[in-house]
Design a protein around this motif. Structure first.
Motif, PDB file in Angstrom:
ATOM      1  N   GLU A 183       0.833  -1.206   0.000  1.00  0.00           N
ATOM      2  CA  GLU A 183       0.000   0.000   0.000  1.00  0.00           C
ATOM      3  C   GLU A 183       0.867   1.256   0.000  1.00  0.00           C
ATOM      4  O   GLU A 183       0.558   2.241  -0.663  1.00  0.00           O
ATOM      5  N   THR A 184       1.970   1.189   0.754  1.00  0.00           N
ATOM      6  CA  THR A 184       2.882   2.335   0.813  1.00  0.00           C
ATOM      7  C   THR A 184       3.509   2.616  -0.544  1.00  0.00           C
ATOM      8  O   THR A 184       3.642   3.780  -0.954  1.00  0.00           O
ATOM      9  N   THR A 185       3.890   1.566  -1.265  1.00  0.00           N
ATOM     10  CA  THR A 185       4.497   1.731  -2.583  1.00  0.00           C
ATOM     11  C   THR A 185       3.508   2.335  -3.572  1.00  0.00           C
ATOM     12  O   THR A 185       3.849   3.238  -4.349  1.00  0.00           O
ATOM     13  N   VAL A 186       2.264   1.840  -3.548  1.00  0.00           N
ATOM     14  CA  VAL A 186       1.231   2.364  -4.439  1.00  0.00           C
ATOM     15  C   VAL A 186       1.014   3.854  -4.190  1.00  0.00           C
ATOM     16  O   VAL A 186       0.956   4.666  -5.129  1.00  0.00           O
ATOM     17  N   SER A 187       0.901   4.231  -2.916  1.00  0.00           N
ATOM     18  CA  SER A 187       0.674   5.646  -2.594  1.00  0.00           C
ATOM     19  C   SER A 187       1.903   6.491  -2.919  1.00  0.00           C
ATOM     20  O   SER A 187       1.781   7.651  -3.311  1.00  0.00           O
ATOM     21  N   PHE A 188       3.105   5.902  -2.765  1.00  0.00           N
ATOM     22  CA  PHE A 188       4.334   6.627  -3.094  1.00  0.00           C
ATOM     23  C   PHE A 188       4.413   6.921  -4.586  1.00  0.00           C
ATOM     24  O   PHE A 188       4.792   8.027  -4.992  1.00  0.00           O
ATOM     25  N   VAL A 189       4.031   5.943  -5.409  1.00  0.00           N
ATOM     26  CA  VAL A 189       4.003   6.154  -6.858  1.00  0.00           C
ATOM     27  C   VAL A 189       2.995   7.238  -7.216  1.00  0.00           C
ATOM     28  O   VAL A 189       3.257   8.111  -8.050  1.00  0.00           O
ATOM     29  N   ALA A 190       1.821   7.205  -6.570  1.00  0.00           N
ATOM     30  CA  ALA A 190       0.816   8.248  -6.803  1.00  0.00           C
ATOM     31  C   ALA A 190       1.367   9.610  -6.405  1.00  0.00           C
ATOM     32  O   ALA A 190       1.156  10.618  -7.100  1.00  0.00           O
ATOM     33  N   MET A 191       2.089   9.658  -5.287  1.00  0.00           N
ATOM     34  CA  MET A 191       2.684  10.905  -4.820  1.00  0.00           C
ATOM     35  C   MET A 191       3.714  11.431  -5.817  1.00  0.00           C
ATOM     36  O   MET A 191       3.794  12.635  -6.084  1.00  0.00           O
ATOM     37  N   LEU A 192       4.526  10.521  -6.390  1.00  0.00           N
ATOM     38  CA  LEU A 192       5.546  10.927  -7.346  1.00  0.00           C
ATOM     39  C   LEU A 192       4.951  11.626  -8.561  1.00  0.00           C
ATOM     40  O   LEU A 192       5.570  12.524  -9.143  1.00  0.00           O
ATOM     41  N   HIS A 193       3.749  11.196  -8.964  1.00  0.00           N
ATOM     42  CA  HIS A 193       3.095  11.826 -10.114  1.00  0.00           C
ATOM     43  C   HIS A 193       2.916  13.328  -9.886  1.00  0.00           C
ATOM     44  O   HIS A 193       2.935  14.117 -10.831  1.00  0.00           O
ATOM     45  N   PHE A 194       2.721  13.724  -8.632  1.00  0.00           N
ATOM     46  CA  PHE A 194       2.512  15.135  -8.310  1.00  0.00           C
ATOM     47  C   PHE A 194       3.792  15.799  -7.806  1.00  0.00           C
ATOM     48  O   PHE A 194       4.042  16.974  -8.071  1.00  0.00           O
ATOM     49  N   LEU A 195       4.622  15.033  -7.077  1.00  0.00           N
ATOM     50  CA  LEU A 195       5.840  15.597  -6.502  1.00  0.00           C
ATOM     51  C   LEU A 195       6.806  16.087  -7.571  1.00  0.00           C
ATOM     52  O   LEU A 195       7.538  17.058  -7.365  1.00  0.00           O
ATOM     53  N   ALA A 196       6.777  15.438  -8.732  1.00  0.00           N
ATOM     54  CA  ALA A 196       7.664  15.841  -9.824  1.00  0.00           C
ATOM     55  C   ALA A 196       7.443  17.301 -10.206  1.00  0.00           C
ATOM     56  O   ALA A 196       8.391  18.052 -10.462  1.00  0.00           O
ATOM     57  N   GLY A 197       6.179  17.723 -10.238  1.00  0.00           N
ATOM     58  CA  GLY A 197       5.870  19.104 -10.573  1.00  0.00           C
ATOM     59  C   GLY A 197       6.302  20.076  -9.498  1.00  0.00           C
ATOM     60  O   GLY A 197       6.666  21.230  -9.783  1.00  0.00           O
ATOM     61  N   VAL A 198       6.288  19.617  -8.248  1.00  0.00           N
ATOM     62  CA  VAL A 198       6.709  20.469  -7.131  1.00  0.00           C
ATOM     63  C   VAL A 198       8.195  20.783  -7.232  1.00  0.00           C
ATOM     64  O   VAL A 198       8.629  21.913  -7.009  1.00  0.00           O
ATOM     65  N   VAL A 199       8.993  19.793  -7.590  1.00  0.00           N
ATOM     66  CA  VAL A 199      10.452  19.932  -7.639  1.00  0.00           C
ATOM     67  C   VAL A 199      10.887  20.987  -8.645  1.00  0.00           C
ATOM     68  O   VAL A 199      11.794  21.788  -8.378  1.00  0.00           O
ATOM     69  N   GLN A 200      10.234  21.005  -9.829  1.00  0.00           N
ATOM     70  CA  GLN A 200      10.682  21.931 -10.865  1.00  0.00           C
ATOM     71  C   GLN A 200      10.016  23.309 -10.802  1.00  0.00           C
ATOM     72  O   GLN A 200      10.458  24.243 -11.447  1.00  0.00           O
ATOM     73  N   ALA A 201       8.954  23.434 -10.005  1.00  0.00           N
ATOM     74  CA  ALA A 201       8.174  24.674  -9.987  1.00  0.00           C
ATOM     75  C   ALA A 201       8.950  25.929  -9.572  1.00  0.00           C
ATOM     76  O   ALA A 201       8.737  26.993 -10.153  1.00  0.00           O
ATOM     77  N   PRO A 202       9.852  25.865  -8.562  1.00  0.00           N
ATOM     78  CA  PRO A 202      10.529  27.098  -8.137  1.00  0.00           C
ATOM     79  C   PRO A 202      11.282  27.832  -9.238  1.00  0.00           C
ATOM     80  O   PRO A 202      11.403  29.053  -9.205  1.00  0.00           O
ATOM     81  N   PHE A 203      11.807  27.089 -10.221  1.00  0.00           N
ATOM     82  CA  PHE A 203      12.560  27.762 -11.282  1.00  0.00           C
ATOM     83  C   PHE A 203      11.827  27.776 -12.624  1.00  0.00           C
ATOM     84  O   PHE A 203      12.171  28.540 -13.516  1.00  0.00           O
ATOM     85  N   SER A 204      10.811  26.918 -12.775  1.00  0.00           N
ATOM     86  CA  SER A 204      10.140  26.820 -14.077  1.00  0.00           C
ATOM     87  C   SER A 204       9.444  28.124 -14.463  1.00  0.00           C
ATOM     88  O   SER A 204       9.463  28.526 -15.627  1.00  0.00           O
TER      89      SER A 204
END
Length: 403
Positions: free
Chosen positions: A46-67
């Motif tokens: 369950e943790t892995t499934v939710s982590f993958v779901a989180m990554l789908h959104f976290l990727a946008g967070v990482v690049q947002a400060p400079f994008s």
């Protein structure tokens, strides 16, 4: 619906961009269903499934400060083409994920793929106010949401059958093929916008953005209001529902496809019926309606067929909530800061969605029932309604023209 058709007839660039959205989003959902199907078939926790779901959104967070600063400095077409190329590469390499030992590769590819997609989205959303009259901007945002939802509906439903019949590898390759088509279509578009020449470096532009937010508190408040829509990040919850409640009823890929398609059907019809009714004050009631829709879903969750119906209700209010709150932000900031503010807005929204996905997995691991997890998410929209009411009372927010 006729208003959207007329808008596409008169706005050539928007029409071409909309077709590209339709194709690229449609392809994206092939890999989305395939990824979750693969995780369940590999026996991921369950943790892995939710982590993958989180990554789908976290990727946008990482690049947002400079994008946002990059968007305000570069020509949008070249930037968007480069981002689609990255999506093609990341999607193609998903075929090399075969078992639980390949999770690290999966995580990296999802980060690259979704960061590129988020960057592309932010670029496009900062472009729209520059090429469209303010009277049609809300309709353009609604149209974008409808296209996203339509692609989501068809993509999820059809990919469920594709994955069931042909397997996850074919789904990944089809996804990559759709991005190739989108790249060609974007390459043939002529986009002319004025780029405000900025001699400041990237760090200065970032500091300048924070100074602007400090001087314009309503912009930050509206960003937070929009972030509440991130509570609709149900992907991990749906995957866990399928695994726990529906595994003995229907194939995993079909259940995932049908549940997401049902919610997306609501996403499509919602703005068509609510678009003319919503205004600044009535948005409060949309927040409350979204909350009770999620409560209903939680109540019928164990019944697959009732859950399909409830999913439509859950989606019905989401698109209007998303598009109207997004348009409010666009109409209450200066053009100079479009790219940067939209990027930070997306960062807050995606952070909210990532946190929601992460908490779903952690609450499920702590043996909180999926129904109660949904109820917690529904309660979040009540908090959102109260916060937005506070913003309306204490900030001078421009009303959106319905022309």
């Amino acid at each position: 619906m006729n208003e959207y058709i007329q808008l596409l007839k008169h706005e050539n660039v928007l029409r071409r961009l909309s077709f590209i959205q339709l194709i690229s989003y449609f392809g994206a959902w092939f890999s989305n269903v395939a990824i979750y199907t693969l995780l369940i078939e590999m026996g991921a926790s369950e943790t892995t499934v939710s982590f993958v779901a989180m990554l789908h959104f976290l990727a946008g967070v990482v690049q947002a400060p400079f994008s946002g600063s990059v968007i305000d400095m570069l020509k949008p077409k070249k930037l968007m083409l480069s981002l689609i190329l990255l999506e093609i590469c990341a999607t193609t390499f998903l075929v090399f994920v075969n078992n639980i030992n390949d999770l690290t590769l999966l995580y990296i590819l999802i980060l690259v793929k979704m960061a590129s997609a988020s960057f592309y989205f932010t670029t496009e959303m900062s472009l729209l106010p520059k090429i469209l009259d303010e009277k049609v901007l809300q309709k353009a945002n609604e149209l974008h949401s409808i296209i996203w939802s339509l692609s989501y509906t068809l993509g999820m439903a059809i990919s469920g059958f594709v994955v069931f019949i042909l397997g996850v590898k074919i789904a990944f390759l089809l996804d990559a093929a759709f991005f190739v088509i989108a790249f060609y279509m974007l390459y043939t578009i002529k986009i002319e916008v004025d780029i405000i020449t900025n001699k400041e470096n990237l760090l200065f532009m970032m500091r300048d953005t924070f100074s602007y937010l400090k001087k314009t508190p309503k912009a930050l408040h509206l960003m937070i209001v929009h972030a509440f829509v991130g509570l609709t990040a149900f992907d991990a919850l749906v995957a866990l529902m399928v695994d726990k409640y529906y595994a003995g009823i229907i194939a995993t890929s079909l259940a995932l496809g049908l549940l997401h398609a049902s919610r997306a059907f609501g996403l499509v019809i919602g703005p068509i019926m609510l678009g003319k009714l919503v205004n600044n004050k009535r948005l409060i009631y949309i927040f409350v309606a979204q909350a009770f829709a999620v409560f209903l879903w939680a109540y019928v969750m164990r019944n697959f067929y009732l859950s399909l119906v409830a999913s439509i209700v859950v989606g019905f209010f989401t698109t209007t909530l998303w598009s109207y709150s997004y348009t409010l932000l666009q109409k209450n900031i200066e053009q100079k800061y479009y790219g940067r503010i939209v990027a930070y807005n997306d960062m807050l929204f995606l952070s909210s969605a990532a946190f929601t996905s992460y908490m779903i997995g952690n609450l499920a691991t702590a043996e909180i029932s999926l129904e109660n997890i949904a109820n917690i998410m529904g309660a979040g929209f009540i908090v959102g309604a109260l916060y937005y009411a506070y913003v309306l009372k204490n900030q001078k927010i421009k009303e959106i023209s319905q022309g």
